[in-house]
Design an enzyme around this catalytic site. Structure first.
Site, PDB file in Angstrom:
ATOM      1  CE  LYS A   1      14.471 -14.985  11.937  1.00  0.00           C
ATOM      2  NZ  LYS A   1      13.634 -16.119  11.570  1.00  0.00           N
TER       3      LYS A   1
ATOM      4  CB  SER B   1      15.697 -18.017   8.669  1.00  0.00           C
ATOM      5  OG  SER B   1      14.502 -17.347   8.973  1.00  0.00           O
TER       6      SER B   1
ATOM      7  CB  SER C   1      11.508 -16.049   8.849  1.00  0.00           C
ATOM      8  OG  SER C   1      11.511 -16.879   9.986  1.00  0.00           O
TER       9      SER C   1
END
Length: 371
Positions: A61, A113, A58
């Site tokens: 991101k 997230s 993640s």
């Protein structure tokens, strides 16, 4: 024998009184890949397998967030699609058909997230998830992420063609942190009931200023954080690291203890240039600052390369504003190059200790055929 013992005793006493040599600073990081980078200059202060491509989970991101911010659409309100809400993994629990503001989704993306937020953002900013992925890879090339390829906006392990490196993620973070909106969002501890998952920011390290967490079964734990102390700004990245909180703290403590922002070239008059027409009229606009260990200061030298003088220069008004460049080396490796400027007004002589110190460096004068 007595004399020998007496001499031995004296030697031992002298050794005991001598100042001990400081232990060389070192750190041990358990991550498969790691890097500590100076945010302001990009200098690498520590690295471990930093250019080895790996799954990144993640922390992907960060790219999704900066593209959303740069789109200029943060104040847009739009409808969430069925495709976005069906995204697996961590979620903001968005509902198909509901309307949400893009800025809120970016906060949810970075703090919680949310994979559903990542896909919703991608659809709105890129027109489709595939269109947004194209923008991600385009931006990666633009900012110098040479060993990176994105296949989705969330970091899910849905493709073996989604990877990056610790170095590239530090490059991305350095780029993103130049954006004040990103800096604010990444450093927010709480937003509309969402608590940031970055425990380094919320509880573990008082100097932490932001970052992004990540985890998938294949990538394992990944982490990007930033920290600032006494005007020094650092970036840490770890990939596949079961002890990432402590490893980031160790890297920061190493960086803050051993490296310090140092003026390696002072703004103002360049005393070393005595070329006809230029003497006492050329200058550096701003101090050049670089993170150095104390013992590295003597490794710095400057090479001034100047435009070839012309007969036109007899008239000061015909001398170009930029008359050359200063190339700064550390241990014979180029670390910076900056313009050297001309002014028709006579420049003031430097009188600080730093200005005097710079005059005794190994300064070389070159000639440039072109400006």
């Amino acid at each position: 024998m007595k004399h020998f013992l007496a001499r031995l005793f004296i030697v031992m006493m002298l050794l005991a009184l001598m100042p001990s040599k400081p232990a060389s600073a070192s750190i041990s990081v358990g991550a498969a890949s790691a890097i500590l980078m100076d945010q302001d200059t990009g200098r690498i202060l520590y690295e471990k397998n930093a250019n080895q491509p790996r799954r990144i989970a993640s922390i992907t991101k960060i790219m999704t967030a900066i593209l959303a911010i740069e789109s200029g659409k943060l104040n847009d309100t739009f409808m969430i699609s069925e495709t976005a809400v069906r995204t697996e993994g961590s979620s903001l629990y968005l509902k198909a058909g509901e309307k949400r503001k893009l800025v809120d989704l970016v906060y949810g993306l970075m703090l919680r997230s949310g994979n559903d937020a990542a896909n919703a953002i991608a659809e709105h900013v890129g027109g489709s998830i595939q269109g947004f992925v194209f923008l991600m890879n385009q931006k990666a090339k633009e900012i110098g992420m040479l060993n990176t390829h994105f296949s989705n906006p969330s970091g899910l392990d849905d493709s073996s063609d989604h990877f990056s490196t610790a170095y590239d993620m530090a490059v991305l973070t350095r780029y993103a942190m130049q954006n004040k909106t990103y800096e604010k969002i990444a450093g927010t501890k709480m937003y509309k009931g969402w608590k940031n998952k970055n425990r380094l920011l919320t509880e573990k390290y008082k100097y932490c200023t932001g970052g992004k967490t990540g985890f998938t079964k294949l990538a394992r734990r990944t982490l990007v954080t930033t920290a600032s102390k006494d005007g020094e700004n650092l970036i840490s990245v770890t990939l596949n690291d079961s002890d990432d909180w402590n490893d980031h703290i160790s890297m920061y403590e190493y960086g803050f203890k051993n490296f310090h922002p140092t003026i390696i070239l002072e703004k103002g008059l360049v005393n070393a240039i005595t070329t006809k027409y230029l003497k006492n009229h050329v200058y550096i606009k701003n101090d050049v600052v670089y993170p150095l260990k104390k013992q590295e200061e003597s490794d710095i030298h400057v090479d001034y390369q100047l435009v070839k003088p012309s007969e036109k220069w007899k008239s000061p008004k015909k001398i170009p504003h930029i008359v050359g460049k200063a190339i700064i080396y550390m241990d014979n490796k180029q670390i910076r190059r900056i313009p050297v400027y001309y002014s028709t007004e006579k420049q003031t002589e430097k009188t600080s200790w730093l200005g005097i110190f710079k005059q005794v460096l190994f300064i070389q004068l070159g000639v440039m055929n072109n400006g």
